[in-house]
Design a protein around this motif. Structure first.
Motif, PDB file in Angstrom:
ATOM      1  N   SER A 232      10.950  39.756  44.747  1.00  0.00           N
ATOM      2  CA  SER A 232      12.270  40.379  44.684  1.00  0.00           C
ATOM      3  C   SER A 232      13.351  39.404  45.128  1.00  0.00           C
ATOM      4  O   SER A 232      14.410  39.285  44.500  1.00  0.00           O
ATOM      5  N   ALA A 233      13.098  38.691  46.234  1.00  0.00           N
ATOM      6  CA  ALA A 233      14.085  37.728  46.728  1.00  0.00           C
ATOM      7  C   ALA A 233      14.249  36.558  45.761  1.00  0.00           C
ATOM      8  O   ALA A 233      15.351  36.016  45.600  1.00  0.00           O
ATOM      9  N   THR A 234      13.170  36.137  45.100  1.00  0.00           N
ATOM     10  CA  THR A 234      13.274  35.048  44.126  1.00  0.00           C
ATOM     11  C   THR A 234      14.084  35.469  42.917  1.00  0.00           C
ATOM     12  O   THR A 234      14.892  34.685  42.390  1.00  0.00           O
ATOM     13  N   ARG A 236      16.462  37.632  42.948  1.00  0.00           N
ATOM     14  CA  ARG A 236      17.848  37.641  43.418  1.00  0.00           C
ATOM     15  C   ARG A 236      18.372  36.213  43.553  1.00  0.00           C
ATOM     16  O   ARG A 236      19.531  35.918  43.237  1.00  0.00           O
ATOM     17  N   LEU A 237      17.527  35.317  44.002  1.00  0.00           N
ATOM     18  CA  LEU A 237      17.924  33.925  44.195  1.00  0.00           C
ATOM     19  C   LEU A 237      18.338  33.280  42.877  1.00  0.00           C
ATOM     20  O   LEU A 237      19.397  32.639  42.787  1.00  0.00           O
ATOM     21  N   GLN A 240      21.570  34.728  41.561  1.00  0.00           N
ATOM     22  CA  GLN A 240      22.728  34.239  42.303  1.00  0.00           C
ATOM     23  C   GLN A 240      23.060  32.800  41.932  1.00  0.00           C
ATOM     24  O   GLN A 240      24.232  32.419  41.858  1.00  0.00           O
ATOM     25  N   THR A 334      24.918  33.356  49.915  1.00  0.00           N
ATOM     26  CA  THR A 334      23.957  34.371  49.464  1.00  0.00           C
ATOM     27  C   THR A 334      22.702  33.719  48.890  1.00  0.00           C
ATOM     28  O   THR A 334      21.590  34.231  49.052  1.00  0.00           O
ATOM     29  N   SER A 338      18.865  34.312  50.408  1.00  0.00           N
ATOM     30  CA  SER A 338      17.708  34.689  49.598  1.00  0.00           C
ATOM     31  C   SER A 338      16.570  33.691  49.771  1.00  0.00           C
ATOM     32  O   SER A 338      15.393  34.076  49.810  1.00  0.00           O
ATOM     33  N   ILE A 341      14.669  34.446  52.923  1.00  0.00           N
ATOM     34  CA  ILE A 341      13.772  35.592  52.750  1.00  0.00           C
ATOM     35  C   ILE A 341      12.518  35.174  51.988  1.00  0.00           C
ATOM     36  O   ILE A 341      11.397  35.580  52.332  1.00  0.00           O
ATOM     37  N   ARG A 620      20.510  45.813  47.510  1.00  0.00           N
ATOM     38  CA  ARG A 620      21.645  44.985  47.906  1.00  0.00           C
ATOM     39  C   ARG A 620      22.382  45.574  49.112  1.00  0.00           C
ATOM     40  O   ARG A 620      22.851  44.851  49.986  1.00  0.00           O
ATOM     41  N   LEU A 623      20.304  44.762  52.153  1.00  0.00           N
ATOM     42  CA  LEU A 623      20.368  43.343  52.492  1.00  0.00           C
ATOM     43  C   LEU A 623      21.706  43.005  53.152  1.00  0.00           C
ATOM     44  O   LEU A 623      21.764  42.242  54.124  1.00  0.00           O
ATOM     45  N   GLN A 720      25.283  39.750  48.348  1.00  0.00           N
ATOM     46  CA  GLN A 720      24.254  39.473  49.348  1.00  0.00           C
ATOM     47  C   GLN A 720      22.913  40.006  48.900  1.00  0.00           C
ATOM     48  O   GLN A 720      22.808  41.053  48.345  1.00  0.00           O
TER      49      GLN A 720
END
Length: 720
Positions: A232-234, A236-237, A240, A334, A338, A341, A620, A623, A720
């Motif tokens: 999930s964080a990847t 988002r990364l 972003q 941000t 990520s 995380i 989001r 976070l 974020q």
């Protein structure tokens, strides 16, 4: 028009059919003709069918073999339990209710158990029917052992599939791409040609819907939870990073370059740790770089990428940073958050139970939780009538128990076919169940007609049935899964007719009994489909998404209050309770959405709500609640900034509450821009307002997408 199977799917089905056929034949023929044990032969035949056809185990051959081997003790226990409870109809019905619910509900703990549940249910179904013959239990268990051992060997040796790519390898590839993109931005301030779409495509490729069933980290244990959080964080990364490339051109400052360099290194290191399946270094260094970035961007003077000093506001000693620079710095932040995380989650996935330093404890709450408790939390969280897992388990248990009651009360010969029909044709919606039942009835009638003609023509010629069983099994186990219920039921009718003709004398009436049993099971399954949550996950998904929006809304105001220093101090306050509730709502919504995507779309494409955007909104919000208060400088906020934060937080909170009703015309929300304080506010205030603006812009974009409002272009920024 149904989708035709691809060449790869056809080849895979052929390999799977070959493995099951060889395993079933290797157990059935020796038991029936050498050992002269018909009971053993039946169980040796149905064990490969249970684990290879009824519930095909996902993964590579070695992984499937291990899963089958681990499931065999449970199959033996269920066989023994069914044998004991076959003493009467009501004990068998009660056992069916408990076993059906327990297995279906317990499957929420992991994909391996979930994949074997239908097969495990078959062992109880076979054993719980008359005659009550506990003295045959050794023969039954012998058949289970022979059939299971044959399937394990065939999984390893017969037409072995190539292993599916592991989820951690896909994560590693995406993180390598992110490292290259961050390095490109660091060196030139602008990306390499065309990276934004590659980044977004890589993020979409990490969705569980894009992974083979055996590769999805959906279990309740620490490793699966950590890998899921890393994924999930990847996603988002990379989103972003793609958003960073879409921002207006602005001079890159030295602080952002340094943080991008650290982010690229962290991504590359995380990719290496994933490939080695070892924890590697933790996120501590990157966290230190984030702290240095926060201090450097708010320093009285700031250096650009070329080393020149930015122009300062006369008489103040403060830096006059354009709004574009502020937004870019906030977006870089941000990205780094990520990456922190991701690194933490990778460390937890392969490092076992360990403390998480410097991060909010709630975000990685499972870091030091015992494994048994993690499974208990997963089960307890779904023990509610609003959980689609609970609904599916109860629907399955009631359907099988009712089928067992009907078959026992009517004294149907080969009554286990009734339960087998309910098990194979049951769907999560009444419409899908009716479609499957209609096709299955047609297929069964055709198969019964062919079987009746065969039994009449061959008579007692056992050698004919023995010669036909293998090609019929190969055809049924290959074509049936590809072509749907009609072909599957029709061909399986031929298989069971030919198999039972070798065990005991049969006539064409066996085909007639098969039709009666399938019709009875179809009626029971359809009745349960109509009465028990007939709309599947559609209605529940809408309710869970609405609850997620409503219960996440208070967190927005709580976060802005924490930023301004107005939030109450101490643990266990309203903000903590709101965070716990929002986290629970997010888990339930994710579970509902996962099933929703497995069901046929109820409406025309483009007319349904974008529930994935709602899930993004929930994640989001949480976070931001974790991270934004860490960058706050409440004692320096001017009155205008405090007023803006309060007003804009309440506006987005109200918008989230309105969005929970999914208004037909979508949601239109427009935020007031932050006050123009460039010439008189301290640098930390400008940075904080930019961070909040980026976060809230992303939240409102999620709300607009989630409620179907698409009149404007998608937001270019990610928060974020």
């Amino acid at each position: 028009m149904p989708k035709r199977p691809s060449l790869a799917e056809s080849v895979g089905a052929g390999q799977r059919g070959a493995r099951v056929t060889v395993a079933a034949a290797a157990g059935f023929y020796p038991a029936a003709y050498v050992l002269d044990q018909p009971v053993t032969a039946v169980y040796a035949l149905f064990t490969p069918i249970a684990f290879g056809v009824l519930s095909p185990v996902p993964g590579s051959g070695r992984r499937r073999a291990a899963t089958v081997l681990n499931a065999l003790p449970a199959a033996a226990v269920l066989t023994a339990l069914g044998t004991a409870l076959a003493v009467g109809t009501w004990p068998a019905v009660a056992g069916m209710l408990l076993v059906g619910f327990g297995l279906r509900f317990g499957a929420v703990c992991g994909p391996r158990l979930s994949g074997t549940v239908p097969g495990l249910l078959l062992f109880y179904i076979l054993a719980c029917f008359p005659p009550f013959a506990p003295e045959t239990l050794p023969e039954r268990l012998t058949g289970v052992a022979i059939g299971g051992a044959a399937l394990v060997l065939c999984e390893l040796a017969v037409a072995a599939d190539l292993p599916d790519p592991a989820y951690r390898d896909r994560l590693a590839d995406t993180l390598d791409l992110a490292a290259r993109a961050a390095g490109s931005l660091m060196r030139a301030g602008v990306p390499e040609p065309g990276p934004a779409e590659r980044l977004r495509a890589a993020g979409r490729g990490l969705r569980f819907s894009q992974q083979p069933p055996g590769a999805r980290p959906t279990g309740a244990g620490r490793r699966d939870r950590a890998l899921a959080e890393a994924g999930s964080a990847t996603r988002r990364l990379v989103d972003q990073l793609a958003a960073l490339t879409a921002l207006p051109a602005a001079p890159s400052d030295l602080a952002s370059q340094t943080l991008l360099r650290g982010t690229a290194a962290a991504c590359a290191e995380a990719a290496g740790a994933l490939r080695r399946a070892r924890p590697g270094a933790g996120p501590g260094l990157l966290e230190e770089m984030i702290a240095e970035f926060l201090a450097a961007r708010d320093a009285p003077t700031s250096q650009t990428a070329t080393g020149t000093v930015a122009e300062t506001v006369a008489g103040t000693g403060r830096v006059d940073r354009p709004h574009e620079v502020l937004l870019r710095q906030s977006t870089v932040l941000t990205v780094a958050v990520s990456a922190v995380i991701v690194r933490t989650a990778v460390t937890l996935a392969f490092g076992g139970r360990q403390p998480v330093h410097g991060l909010p404890e709630e975000q990685f709450w499972y870091a030091r939780t015992p494994t048994v408790r993690l499974f208990g939390i997963r089960l307890a969280g779904n023990l509610t009538r609003r959980s689609v897992v609970f609904q599916n388990a109860l629907r399955t248990a009631l359907g099988l128990a009712l089928a067992r009651l009907v078959a026992g009360s009517l004294d149907l010969s080969h009554g286990f076919w009734v339960l087998l029909t309910v098990l194979t044709l049951g769907r999560t919606t009444a419409l899908a169940t009716w479609s499957a039942v209609r096709a299955a009835v047609v297929g069964t009638l055709a198969g019964a007609l062919a079987a009746g003609l065969l039994l009449i023509g061959a008579g007692d010629a056992t050698e004919v049935y023995a010669a036909l069983l293998v090609p019929m099994m190969l055809l049924a186990f290959t074509v049936g899964p590809l072509e749907g219920p009609a072909w599957a039921q029709g061909l399986f009718t031929l298989v069971v007719s030919v198999a039972f003709a070798q065990i005991e004398p049969v006539t064409w009436r066996l085909a007639e009994l098969r039709v009666v049993d399938v019709l009875t099971g179809s009626a029971v399954g359809l009745l349960c489909g109509v009465l028990a949550w007939p709309f599947g996950a559609r209605a529940e998904t809408r309710r869970s998404m609405a609850a997620l929006l409503r219960d996440s809304a208070p967190l927005i105001r709580a976060t802005t209050r924490a930023v301004t220093g107005d939030a109450p101090t101490g643990g266990g306050g309203p903000a903590d309770r709101a965070l716990r509730l929002a986290r629970h709502r997010l888990r339930m919504a994710e579970g509902s959405y996962a099933q929703y995507r497995t069901e046929p779309a109820p409406s025309a494409p483009g007319t349904e709500s974008d529930y994935l955007a709602v899930l993004n909104f929930g994640a989001r919000v949480q976070l931001g609640a974790h991270w934004l208060p860490r960058t706050a400088h409440a004692h320096e906020l001017p009155a205008a900034a405090r007023t803006w934060l309060r007003d804009v937080g309440e506006a987005v909170e109200a918008a989230a509450v309105r969005a929970a009703d999914f208004p037909p015309d979508g949601l239109r929300v427009r935020l007031t821009p932050p006050p123009s304080l460039t010439s008189r506010a301290p640098p930390p205030v400008l940075s904080l307002l930019s961070d909040i603006e980026v976060w809230l812009d992303a939240l409102t974009a999620d709300l607009r997408a989630g409620t179907g409002h698409r009149t404007g272009p998608p937001a270019a920024r990610s928060g974020q």
